[in-house]
Design a protein around this motif. Sequence first.
Motif, PDB file in Angstrom:
ATOM      1  N   ARG A  92       0.814  -1.219   0.000  1.00  0.00           N
ATOM      2  CA  ARG A  92       0.000   0.000   0.000  1.00  0.00           C
ATOM      3  C   ARG A  92       0.842   1.261   0.000  1.00  0.00           C
ATOM      4  N   ARG A  93       2.072   1.166   0.474  1.00  0.00           N
ATOM      5  CA  ARG A  93       2.961   2.324   0.393  1.00  0.00           C
ATOM      6  C   ARG A  93       3.428   2.569  -1.033  1.00  0.00           C
ATOM      7  N   ARG A  94       3.324   1.543  -1.899  1.00  0.00           N
ATOM      8  CA  ARG A  94       3.846   1.645  -3.264  1.00  0.00           C
ATOM      9  C   ARG A  94       2.741   1.799  -4.309  1.00  0.00           C
ATOM     10  N   VAL A  95       1.479   1.736  -3.874  1.00  0.00           N
ATOM     11  CA  VAL A  95       0.384   1.848  -4.831  1.00  0.00           C
ATOM     12  C   VAL A  95      -0.597   2.919  -4.351  1.00  0.00           C
ATOM     13  N   ALA A  96      -1.515   3.289  -5.246  1.00  0.00           N
ATOM     14  CA  ALA A  96      -2.610   4.177  -4.896  1.00  0.00           C
ATOM     15  C   ALA A  96      -3.858   3.665  -5.596  1.00  0.00           C
ATOM     16  N   VAL A  97      -4.995   3.849  -4.941  1.00  0.00           N
ATOM     17  CA  VAL A  97      -6.262   3.370  -5.485  1.00  0.00           C
ATOM     18  C   VAL A  97      -7.251   4.529  -5.528  1.00  0.00           C
ATOM     19  N   LEU A  98      -7.823   4.762  -6.711  1.00  0.00           N
ATOM     20  CA  LEU A  98      -8.882   5.753  -6.854  1.00  0.00           C
ATOM     21  C   LEU A  98     -10.172   5.015  -7.187  1.00  0.00           C
ATOM     22  N   PRO A  99     -11.059   4.834  -6.200  1.00  0.00           N
ATOM     23  CA  PRO A  99     -12.323   4.147  -6.483  1.00  0.00           C
ATOM     24  C   PRO A  99     -13.258   5.052  -7.267  1.00  0.00           C
ATOM     25  N   GLU A 100     -14.377   4.477  -7.703  1.00  0.00           N
ATOM     26  CA  GLU A 100     -15.331   5.244  -8.499  1.00  0.00           C
ATOM     27  C   GLU A 100     -15.871   6.436  -7.718  1.00  0.00           C
ATOM     28  N   SER A 101     -16.076   6.255  -6.407  1.00  0.00           N
ATOM     29  CA  SER A 101     -16.491   7.361  -5.540  1.00  0.00           C
ATOM     30  C   SER A 101     -15.256   7.918  -4.844  1.00  0.00           C
ATOM     31  N   PRO A 102     -14.978   9.236  -4.975  1.00  0.00           N
ATOM     32  CA  PRO A 102     -13.710   9.765  -4.457  1.00  0.00           C
ATOM     33  C   PRO A 102     -13.554   9.679  -2.953  1.00  0.00           C
ATOM     34  N   GLY A 103     -14.669   9.682  -2.169  1.00  0.00           N
ATOM     35  CA  GLY A 103     -14.562   9.499  -0.725  1.00  0.00           C
ATOM     36  C   GLY A 103     -13.885  10.642  -0.002  1.00  0.00           C
ATOM     37  N   LEU A 104     -14.208  11.887  -0.373  1.00  0.00           N
ATOM     38  CA  LEU A 104     -13.635  13.060   0.283  1.00  0.00           C
ATOM     39  C   LEU A 104     -14.603  13.587   1.348  1.00  0.00           C
ATOM     40  N   TYR A 105     -14.059  14.290   2.324  1.00  0.00           N
ATOM     41  CA  TYR A 105     -14.867  14.922   3.364  1.00  0.00           C
ATOM     42  C   TYR A 105     -15.263  16.317   2.878  1.00  0.00           C
ATOM     43  N   ARG A 106     -16.539  16.500   2.631  1.00  0.00           N
ATOM     44  CA  ARG A 106     -16.996  17.713   1.947  1.00  0.00           C
ATOM     45  C   ARG A 106     -16.877  18.968   2.796  1.00  0.00           C
ATOM     46  N   ARG A 107     -16.900  18.832   4.114  1.00  0.00           N
ATOM     47  CA  ARG A 107     -16.786  20.025   4.963  1.00  0.00           C
ATOM     48  C   ARG A 107     -15.344  20.493   5.113  1.00  0.00           C
ATOM     49  N   LEU A 108     -14.411  19.610   4.793  1.00  0.00           N
ATOM     50  CA  LEU A 108     -12.997  19.984   4.872  1.00  0.00           C
ATOM     51  C   LEU A 108     -12.557  20.624   3.568  1.00  0.00           C
ATOM     52  N   VAL A 110      -9.803  21.450   0.493  1.00  0.00           N
ATOM     53  CA  VAL A 110      -8.982  20.554  -0.320  1.00  0.00           C
ATOM     54  C   VAL A 110      -7.699  20.200   0.424  1.00  0.00           C
ATOM     55  N   THR A 111      -7.027  21.204   0.977  1.00  0.00           N
ATOM     56  CA  THR A 111      -5.777  20.947   1.696  1.00  0.00           C
ATOM     57  C   THR A 111      -6.018  20.106   2.940  1.00  0.00           C
ATOM     58  N   GLU A 112      -7.102  20.376   3.666  1.00  0.00           N
ATOM     59  CA  GLU A 112      -7.390  19.610   4.872  1.00  0.00           C
ATOM     60  C   GLU A 112      -7.668  18.147   4.548  1.00  0.00           C
ATOM     61  N   ASN A 113      -8.357  17.891   3.437  1.00  0.00           N
ATOM     62  CA  ASN A 113      -8.555  16.514   3.012  1.00  0.00           C
ATOM     63  C   ASN A 113      -7.226  15.823   2.737  1.00  0.00           C
ATOM     64  N   LEU A 114      -6.367  16.493   1.988  1.00  0.00           N
ATOM     65  CA  LEU A 114      -5.083  15.883   1.646  1.00  0.00           C
ATOM     66  C   LEU A 114      -4.204  15.704   2.887  1.00  0.00           C
ATOM     67  N   GLU A 115      -4.267  16.662   3.797  1.00  0.00           N
ATOM     68  CA  GLU A 115      -3.509  16.548   5.048  1.00  0.00           C
ATOM     69  C   GLU A 115      -3.993  15.341   5.847  1.00  0.00           C
ATOM     70  N   TYR A 116      -5.307  15.160   5.914  1.00  0.00           N
ATOM     71  CA  TYR A 116      -5.868  14.037   6.657  1.00  0.00           C
ATOM     72  C   TYR A 116      -5.353  12.707   6.104  1.00  0.00           C
ATOM     73  N   PHE A 117      -5.429  12.540   4.776  1.00  0.00           N
ATOM     74  CA  PHE A 117      -5.003  11.268   4.198  1.00  0.00           C
ATOM     75  C   PHE A 117      -3.491  11.094   4.276  1.00  0.00           C
ATOM     76  N   ALA A 118      -2.745  12.172   4.161  1.00  0.00           N
ATOM     77  CA  ALA A 118      -1.294  12.065   4.297  1.00  0.00           C
ATOM     78  C   ALA A 118      -0.913  11.611   5.702  1.00  0.00           C
ATOM     79  N   ARG A 119      -1.612  12.136   6.716  1.00  0.00           N
ATOM     80  CA  ARG A 119      -1.352  11.706   8.092  1.00  0.00           C
ATOM     81  C   ARG A 119      -1.799  10.256   8.297  1.00  0.00           C
ATOM     82  N   LEU A 120      -2.933   9.897   7.675  1.00  0.00           N
ATOM     83  CA  LEU A 120      -3.450   8.540   7.834  1.00  0.00           C
ATOM     84  C   LEU A 120      -2.429   7.504   7.376  1.00  0.00           C
ATOM     85  N   TYR A 121      -1.700   7.844   6.318  1.00  0.00           N
ATOM     86  CA  TYR A 121      -0.702   6.913   5.790  1.00  0.00           C
ATOM     87  C   TYR A 121       0.702   7.184   6.324  1.00  0.00           C
ATOM     88  N   GLY A 122       0.820   8.101   7.285  1.00  0.00           N
ATOM     89  CA  GLY A 122       2.100   8.344   7.924  1.00  0.00           C
ATOM     90  C   GLY A 122       3.169   8.877   7.001  1.00  0.00           C
TER      91      GLY A 122
END
Length: 339
Positions: A92-108, A110-122
């Motif tokens: 999972r560190r070497r791949v990325a998956v984009l499903p049909e539904s993007p799965g973003l948090y709409r209240r956050l 763009v940067t906050e969404n990316l920050e969240y996922f970047a932290r999630l994957y360390g």
Amino acid sequence: MTVVSSKPRDAVGQDGDVAVDVRRLTKKFAGRTAVDDVSFQVRPGEVFGFLGPNGAGKTTTVRMLSTLITATSGAAMVAGIPVTPGREAEIRRRVAVLPESPGLYRRLTVTENLEYFARLYGLPDRPARITAALAAVRLADRATTPCGQLSKGLRQRVALARTLLNDPAVMFLDEPTSGLDPVAAHEVLGLIGALRERGVTVFLTTHRLDEAERLCDRVAIMSTRLRTIGRPDELRRTLFRRTLAVATAAPLDRPDQVFGGLPGVESWQADVATGDGAGPAGYQLAVSDPVQDAPAVIRALVTAGADVVSAGEPRASLGDVYLELVGAGPEGQAPEDRS
């Protein structure tokens, strides 16, 4: 198309130069076989299209390769790492998956969404990664916009930015243009083409055959089992006889005498879709080589007194290849295997 690879296009599998290697992969759910004994390889740096009707096993295959589910049998290697228990985090560190539904948090934003996922994957160096990812998808000016205020096309670009955060070697894109308008879909396709230029291997599942023909170096057509794999032009040549389509201003009186004696013409038939006999007429000629045989055919037509309107080789589309292999029946219903 440019392929970022040091190997020639036909060198897949040589010297270990393989981004995705699938060997007899099978997945069963409660007695139902979703993926049946599938084997293929994907070259580094290519856009690989994975096509098939609903229920064909495309998404199931992606989920197995991205370690979201385990295979019933078979083996696979992704980005040089065997898909085996205990290697999930490494893959999972070497791949990325984009499903049909993007799965973003709409209240956050763009940067906050990316920050969240970047932290999630360390991921380290998160600000720099986020800045680079937004630049790659041309969304730097929307960094502080809440995702709920973006159009679906822009949200899909944010999702693509998210997949770039870990600098993946292999990217799995599942129907990335589903539900997008033509302009948004065109932008997303352009971004996918740019990924190839960066050397990312793109594994693309799609129902849109025109997109696959435009983007993909090779395609695999799937219907639970793998029906075929190859470059679109190779598949066309393999599945369809080479023909020369000619049109004349009026029907020929004796077409058998015109076409029958030509050495390059194997057979011919009138095109029934070209009118009722009062106007232009069309003929389909099975030939060994349309380019070499066309001059003799045209000379024969002129000698017979015909006015030639056009002559050329019809080009089967990837859609024609798809229908030939999968059929036009109900979705998910596979035809009899022709292999």
